[in-house]
Scaffold this active site. Structure first.
Site, PDB file in Angstrom:
ATOM      1  N   CYS A   1      -5.064  -5.709  -8.367  1.00 48.31           N
ATOM      2  CA  CYS A   1      -3.873  -5.197  -7.699  1.00 48.31           C
ATOM      3  C   CYS A   1      -3.063  -6.392  -7.226  1.00 48.31           C
ATOM      4  CB  CYS A   1      -4.285  -4.302  -6.533  1.00 48.31           C
ATOM      5  SG  CYS A   1      -2.917  -3.292  -5.925  1.00 48.31           S
TER       6      CYS A   1
ATOM      7  N   CYS B   1       2.035  -2.909  -4.394  1.00 49.94           N
ATOM      8  CA  CYS B   1       1.058  -3.141  -5.470  1.00 49.94           C
ATOM      9  C   CYS B   1       1.713  -3.526  -6.793  1.00 49.94           C
ATOM     10  CB  CYS B   1       0.200  -1.893  -5.664  1.00 49.94           C
ATOM     11  SG  CYS B   1      -0.668  -1.414  -4.159  1.00 49.94           S
TER      12      CYS B   1
ATOM     13  N   LYS C   1      -6.361   8.168  -7.382  1.00 48.88           N
ATOM     14  CA  LYS C   1      -6.183   7.460  -6.123  1.00 48.88           C
ATOM     15  C   LYS C   1      -5.085   8.141  -5.325  1.00 48.88           C
ATOM     16  CE  LYS C   1      -5.332   2.968  -4.129  1.00 48.88           C
ATOM     17  NZ  LYS C   1      -5.179   1.538  -4.354  1.00 48.88           N
TER      18      LYS C   1
ATOM     19  N   ARG D   1      -5.801  -2.176   5.621  1.00 53.89           N
ATOM     20  CA  ARG D   1      -4.599  -3.018   5.741  1.00 53.89           C
ATOM     21  C   ARG D   1      -4.886  -4.203   6.651  1.00 53.89           C
ATOM     22  NH1 ARG D   1      -0.980   1.387   4.114  1.00 53.89           N
ATOM     23  NH2 ARG D   1      -2.136   1.884   2.201  1.00 53.89           N
TER      24      ARG D   1
ATOM     25  N   ARG E   1       3.026   4.107  -0.011  1.00 53.80           N
ATOM     26  CA  ARG E   1       2.772   4.007  -1.452  1.00 53.80           C
ATOM     27  C   ARG E   1       2.947   5.360  -2.163  1.00 53.80           C
ATOM     28  NH1 ARG E   1       0.774  -1.051  -1.044  1.00 53.80           N
ATOM     29  NH2 ARG E   1      -1.063  -1.524   0.220  1.00 53.80           N
TER      30      ARG E   1
ATOM     31  N   LYS F   1     -10.787   8.335  -5.023  1.00 57.33           N
ATOM     32  CA  LYS F   1     -10.643   7.572  -3.789  1.00 57.33           C
ATOM     33  C   LYS F   1      -9.566   8.193  -2.937  1.00 57.33           C
ATOM     34  CE  LYS F   1      -8.893   3.181  -2.281  1.00 57.33           C
ATOM     35  NZ  LYS F   1      -8.046   2.104  -2.640  1.00 57.33           N
TER      36      LYS F   1
ATOM     37  N   SER G   1     -12.134   2.620   3.923  1.00 59.59           N
ATOM     38  CA  SER G   1     -12.163   2.001   5.244  1.00 59.59           C
ATOM     39  C   SER G   1     -12.065   3.012   6.385  1.00 59.59           C
ATOM     40  CB  SER G   1     -11.039   0.979   5.344  1.00 59.59           C
ATOM     41  OG  SER G   1      -9.783   1.572   5.038  1.00 59.59           O
TER      42      SER G   1
HETATM   43  C1  PBG Z   1      -5.162  -1.552  -3.223  1.00 61.59           C
HETATM   44  C2  PBG Z   1      -6.384  -1.013  -2.577  1.00 61.59           C
HETATM   45  C3  PBG Z   1      -6.426  -0.333  -1.363  1.00 61.59           C
HETATM   46  C4  PBG Z   1      -7.779  -0.023  -1.147  1.00 61.59           C
HETATM   47  C5  PBG Z   1      -8.501  -0.532  -2.211  1.00 61.59           C
HETATM   48  N1  PBG Z   1      -7.620  -1.129  -3.088  1.00 61.59           N
HETATM   49  C6  PBG Z   1      -5.351  -0.019  -0.397  1.00 61.59           C
HETATM   50  C7  PBG Z   1      -4.244   0.871  -0.741  1.00 61.59           C
HETATM   51  O1  PBG Z   1      -4.157   1.428  -1.832  1.00 61.59           O
HETATM   52  O2  PBG Z   1      -3.374   1.050   0.107  1.00 61.59           O
HETATM   53  C8  PBG Z   1      -8.305   0.714   0.035  1.00 61.59           C
HETATM   54  C9  PBG Z   1      -9.758   0.574   0.301  1.00 61.59           C
HETATM   55  C10 PBG Z   1     -10.163   1.062   1.645  1.00 61.59           C
HETATM   56  O3  PBG Z   1      -9.373   1.645   2.410  1.00 61.59           O
HETATM   57  O4  PBG Z   1     -11.334   0.860   1.984  1.00 61.59           O
HETATM   58  N2  PBG Z   1      -5.368  -2.867  -3.634  1.00 61.59           N
END
Ligand code: PBG
Length: 325
Positions: free
Chosen positions: A122, A132, A197, A207, A218, A249, A275
């Protein structure tokens, strides 16, 4: 003859630990788990994350030490994220042969050859704007971003990554990456697509972890969490584009989607306990409201039961060290 009570008594099989284990339908093994790690360049001390208690940013200089420790504990696979000090408009450090993406993969593989390295692919940690992809006229421009994803994938593959895991949520990203890898001679490098996603509020702590400075959201590239059919369709498109494994996810709030996709494909399916899911468990446990260990077992069990083969979880290292029973 009746098959109901009092002839049928389900409690007969719940009478002892041995019986309960014998009839347990779902298991979560350490080898099912992928451990996500954050690696920061140009720092000497670990950084604790206030929104993800227990998770740290690893200084690049400590990565070899940590990988060895993870592998010794039984971790089989890591998902790698870089925290860049070399951000620009496009995230060009990601396709620099000596940039952070390449160095992380190389250090992991040079330290423990067998560990499976899944390189998150990414730009948000490498761009000044935190999006991204490439921005043109206030829009995240899909097709130029595909070219850069291909470049990054080739660099990560060259550095030894086993899996490229595109999380940019661009249309056609799996096809573009497969073509770039094959053209560069990396036919053996696999793709774990972040195929479904969602544009989720569960990513907020990430973040902080990844140091992204996102303004806005996003929603123009990730899936609306209210959409079931579109979520399935996204994964099926990635299968057609050549993904070796699919992913849903976040995981916990999308167990129905995991089940839907499990039934729509023969590919391996991963689910990412993100997260925010981690943070909710940690903070509730710290407040004494829940038992962390039992909740982790139950949430990961639910994700497997829903149909995931692989779970990406910040609890992976705890489970490797302490077990899950
Ligand atoms: C984007 C990415 C994200 C996460 C993994 N890859 C953030 C997003 O899409 O905003 C989130 C992972 C998490 O929240 O644990 N590179």
């Amino acid at each position: 003859m009746s098959h109901f009570f009092p002839f049928t008594r389900l409690r007969r099989k719940r009478r002892s630990d041995a019986l309960r284990i014998m009839f347990q339908e779902t298991d979560v093994k350490v080898s099912d788990l992928v451990f996500p790690i954050f690696v920061e360049e140009n720092i000497s001390d670990y950084v604790q994350l206030s929104t993800m208690p227990g998770v740290v940013r690893i200084p690049e200089s400590r990565l070899a030490f940590e990988i060895e420790r993870f592998a010794k504990a039984g971790i089989k696979s890591v998902m790698t994220f870089g925290i860049s000090h070399n951000t620009d408009e496009t995230g060009s450090d990601t396709w620099n042969e000596n940039g952070l993406v390449a160095r992380i993969a190389r250090i992991c593989k040079d330290t423990v050859r067998e560990i499976v390295v899944i390189s998150d692919t990414c730009f948000c940690e490498y761009t000044t704007h935190g999006h991204c992809g490439v921005i043109k006229n206030n829009n995240i421009d899909n097709d130029p971003t595909l070219v850069n994803l291909g470049r990054q994938a080739v660099v990560a593959a060259h550095a030894g990554a086993d899996f490229i895991a595109p999380s940019a949520a661009m249309d056609g990203q799996v096809q573009a990456i497969r073509a770039a890898l094959d053209t560069a001679g990396y036919q053996e490098t696999a793709i774990m697509a972040y195929s479904t996603k969602f544009a989720s509020a569960f990513y907020s702590p990430f973040r902080e972890a990844s140091g992204t400075t996102l303004k806005g959201n996003r929603k123009t590239y990730q899936i609306n969490p209210m959409n079931r059919r579109e979520a399935i369709y996204e994964s099926l498109l990635d299968q057609q584009e050549g993904a070796d494994a699919l992913m849903v996810k976040p995981a916990g709030a999308f167990l129905d989607t995991i089940r839907d996709i499990r039934e729509a494909t023969y590919l391996p399916l991963a689910a990412y306990q993100v997260s925010g899911e981690y943070a909710m468990i940690k903070f509730a446990a710290a407040a004494g409201a829940i038992n962390e260990h039992q909740i982790v077992r139950e949430t990961l069990g639910a994700i497997k039961r829903a149909g995931a083969d692989i779970i990406i979880s910040y609890f992976a290292m705890d489970i490797a060290e302490q077990g899950l029973d």
